[in-house]
Design an enzyme around this catalytic site. Structure first.
Site, PDB file in Angstrom:
ATOM      1  N   CYS A 257      -4.321  -1.556  -3.429  1.00  0.00           N
ATOM      2  CA  CYS A 257      -5.716  -1.980  -3.523  1.00  0.00           C
ATOM      3  C   CYS A 257      -6.694  -1.143  -4.128  1.00  0.00           C
ATOM      4  CB  CYS A 257      -6.342  -1.801  -1.629  1.00  0.00           C
ATOM      5  SG  CYS A 257      -6.228   0.152  -1.349  1.00  0.00           S
TER       6      CYS A 257
ATOM      7  N   HIS B 170      -3.643   6.521  -7.340  1.00  0.00           N
ATOM      8  CA  HIS B 170      -3.468   5.231  -6.239  1.00  0.00           C
ATOM      9  C   HIS B 170      -3.456   5.706  -4.999  1.00  0.00           C
ATOM     10  CE1 HIS B 170      -1.227   4.013 -10.274  1.00  0.00           C
ATOM     11  NE2 HIS B 170      -2.539   3.459 -10.228  1.00  0.00           N
TER      12      HIS B 170
ATOM     13  N   ASN C 231      -1.082   9.968  -8.684  1.00  0.00           N
ATOM     14  CA  ASN C 231      -1.293   8.764  -9.860  1.00  0.00           C
ATOM     15  C   ASN C 231      -2.747   8.043  -9.629  1.00  0.00           C
ATOM     16  OD1 ASN C 231       0.329   8.101 -11.873  1.00  0.00           O
ATOM     17  ND2 ASN C 231       1.976   6.930 -10.366  1.00  0.00           N
TER      18      ASN C 231
END
Lengths: 381, 381
Positions: free
Chosen positions: A307, A272, A270
């Protein structure tokens, strides 16, 4: 029939809007939706990742046998048995997958790391999804979710480990899903020794749906509800009266691991940072001396935001004061204090946060419970 | 019959003795042993790891069904088929294992990372060993090696990737072993699509035996030779005339990744940093912009020594000068230079080294070749 997965790898930023103001942060719990039919969805801003962009390049059509659909072979119908994943549907709606603990999934004591266990939980969730016939082309999304631009966001995961699997051990992992209020889903797991049937670990997680474009949390649309509801059962691997409230640490925490930075290799499908990576960073703050003689028996992970690829994080942790008189010699012996504690359970509170940004930049709050090892390793004489 | 594994996770420090002097560093190649029956074994010093010590604790005997031998069930006889590992012995001495590429083994493009591929190579090597009936209680050691206090040390690994497996793809991995001179062993692998039989990747590695106590490289004792020789075949996944000489970079290298530190979670069963981790660090020096548009097609890893748990490493890399006129605008455009290069192959030279220590502290030398991606992702339209 339909199913869904709770990919524990998608994160929300719950705390701030674009102006950096804090809005209803702690209220954004899955339970919030219970019965509040008219509550408007919450805005969820993702920190933009500098690494998201894939340059547009001249596309060359791959030959037929190299097209993803012919390589992945995602089923469009429920599949009772998956011989390659060693998975099967049991009790009508649960997925049971058999896995062997691999050589690189264990720590120096040859026991499975918590990262490996979290990865296996994610994998079995995907296998469940894969076998359900409901998996679309996204990251664990159903066809209805894909159509509505919805993705999963994980709020909370808890894992209780009674016995740590060892290298080469064959484990059976059962997983199933259920409702958590009206707009959240719960996924549970039980890990058992295949040889003895002994339960080694239990886990549960809660996730919500988010609109990928607006970044707002979403109610479950009727279309998606119709897909997933037939798979819901009312069964809990870990029974919790209510979610334990985790204290928020401040900069005075006893242990701090600095300079934690995501790398490209930490990004998942994703784009991420994988949430297993966040758990690894969270645990980095615990002193090595403690880890040598203790093993994790319970972990709660509460995800707050993701983050960015350029963020630098800090991992804070603090022993819980109310156990085994941990606070009595807190400032005197530093890291080594815990080694001389009485045998028993030890509990830590954790906070993973972005360093050097104003305001509240918590990524992950956590709580861990550890037991003293009765022997240094299951392989010790 | 017997077999052996080449656990790609044990490292030698080839370069210095305790006084820090360099002795015959570059000569310490596996081929060195060829025909030199009287050559004395080389001294190999490991950098002591502060994390090796497991505190002696009161041992409590586990119940019978929790004893490692009853949980791992390591076979003492050759096993033709292992249903849980989905492995089988083919061609008499080769191991074929079927694996599904897992959700956490892929990068943002949903293709298997090189780390995942290296992990799977290690895992299939262990499966080969497991099924051979020769596996002892150590880290991929045979019974004869255990008796002689010998462990494997990996010198070199090369992986050529023509096509990257994608999430959910079913792969068949064949692995076998053969002689490499008189005192080294070679292990090879071929990764194929289970659906089409198309070869996706090939790999080879070379390893030696080291005495765990004296830290000296060892000839293969007759006892061990008798175990492993029946499994040797003369077959090569990658045919190399001679091992490519990798240039040693100095501090003027174009790209540098700083502050690479091992964490406890990086340690493997042998209490050493997993060599897959070294490869990850090595690749950290390559600019993200380049990685977005290119994929690895060939990697050579030459292991020189291991790092200690408190060491801080630097990863250097430099495009090879003789390809695609890479050097022409070297200082002008920095990181972005390579993006505008002509489509084709790009080659980098790598060095992973310990920072701030005097003398030669190379951990890993490497060479990578990259191809421009024809499409950003196999999932792109």
């Amino acid at each position: 029939m339909s199913s869904l997965s709770c990919p524990v790898a998608v994160f929300t930023q719950f705390s701030s809007n674009k102006e950096g103001q804090e809005q209803n942060k702690h209220k954004l719990h899955c339970l919030k939706f219970n019965g509040t039919k008219n509550s408007s969805p919450q805005k969820v801003d993702f920190i933009s990742s500098q690494d998201h962009h894939i340059a547009a390049m001249t596309s060359v059509n791959p030959p037929e046998n190299m097209k993803p659909q012919n390589r992945q072979k995602i089923r469009t119908k429920k599949q009772q048995v998956d011989p390659y994943r060693q998975g099967m549907i049991v009790e009508g709606v649960e997925c049971r997958q058999t896995v062997v603990i691999r050589s690189y999934e264990v720590d120096p004591n040859k026991t499975a790391t918590i990262e490996s266990i979290l990865n296996l939980l994610q994998e079995t969730a995907f296998s469940h999804m894969w076998m359900s016939g409901l998996l679309s082309d996204g990251f664990g999304t159903t066809h209805g979710m894909m159509k509505n631009n919805l993705i999963w966001v994980v709020l909370r995961t808890r894992v209780q480990v009674d016995r740590h699997p060892i290298w080469g051990e064959i484990m059976e992992i059962d997983t199933w899903v259920g409702a958590s209020g009206r707009n959240a889903m719960r996924r549970d797991w039980v890990l058992r020794s295949q040889a003895t049937g002994l339960v080694f670990a239990r886990a549960t997680s809660t996730c919500l749906m988010m609109n990928q474009k607006t970044r707002r949390l979403s109610k479950i649309p009727d279309e998606v509800r119709a897909e997933i509801l037939p798979w819901f059962i009312d069964k809990q691997a870990i029974v919790e009266e209510s979610a334990e409230k985790i204290q928020k640490l401040d900069d005075n925490a006893l242990y701090v691991a600095e300079d934690l930075k995501p790398r490209r290799s930490d990004l998942d499908m994703n784009h991420h940072v994988s949430n297993v990576k966040y758990a690894t960073w969270m645990l980095e703050a615990i002193p090595n001396e403690f880890l040598e003689n203790h093993q994790l028996s319970d972990i709660i992970l509460e995800y707050k935001r993701e983050c960015g690829i350029s963020d630098v994080m800090q991992s804070l942790c603090e022993p819980q004061e109310d156990q085994n008189s941990l606070s009595s010699n807190r400032t005197l012996e530093g890291n080594r204090r815990l080694e001389s504690s009485n045998r028993g359970q030890f509990s830590y509170t954790h906070l993973l946060k972005i360093k050097g940004k104003p305001g509240d930049k918590a990524i992950l709050k956590g709580r861990t419970i550890w037991k003293e090892k009765l022997q240094a390793s299951p392989f010790s004489p």
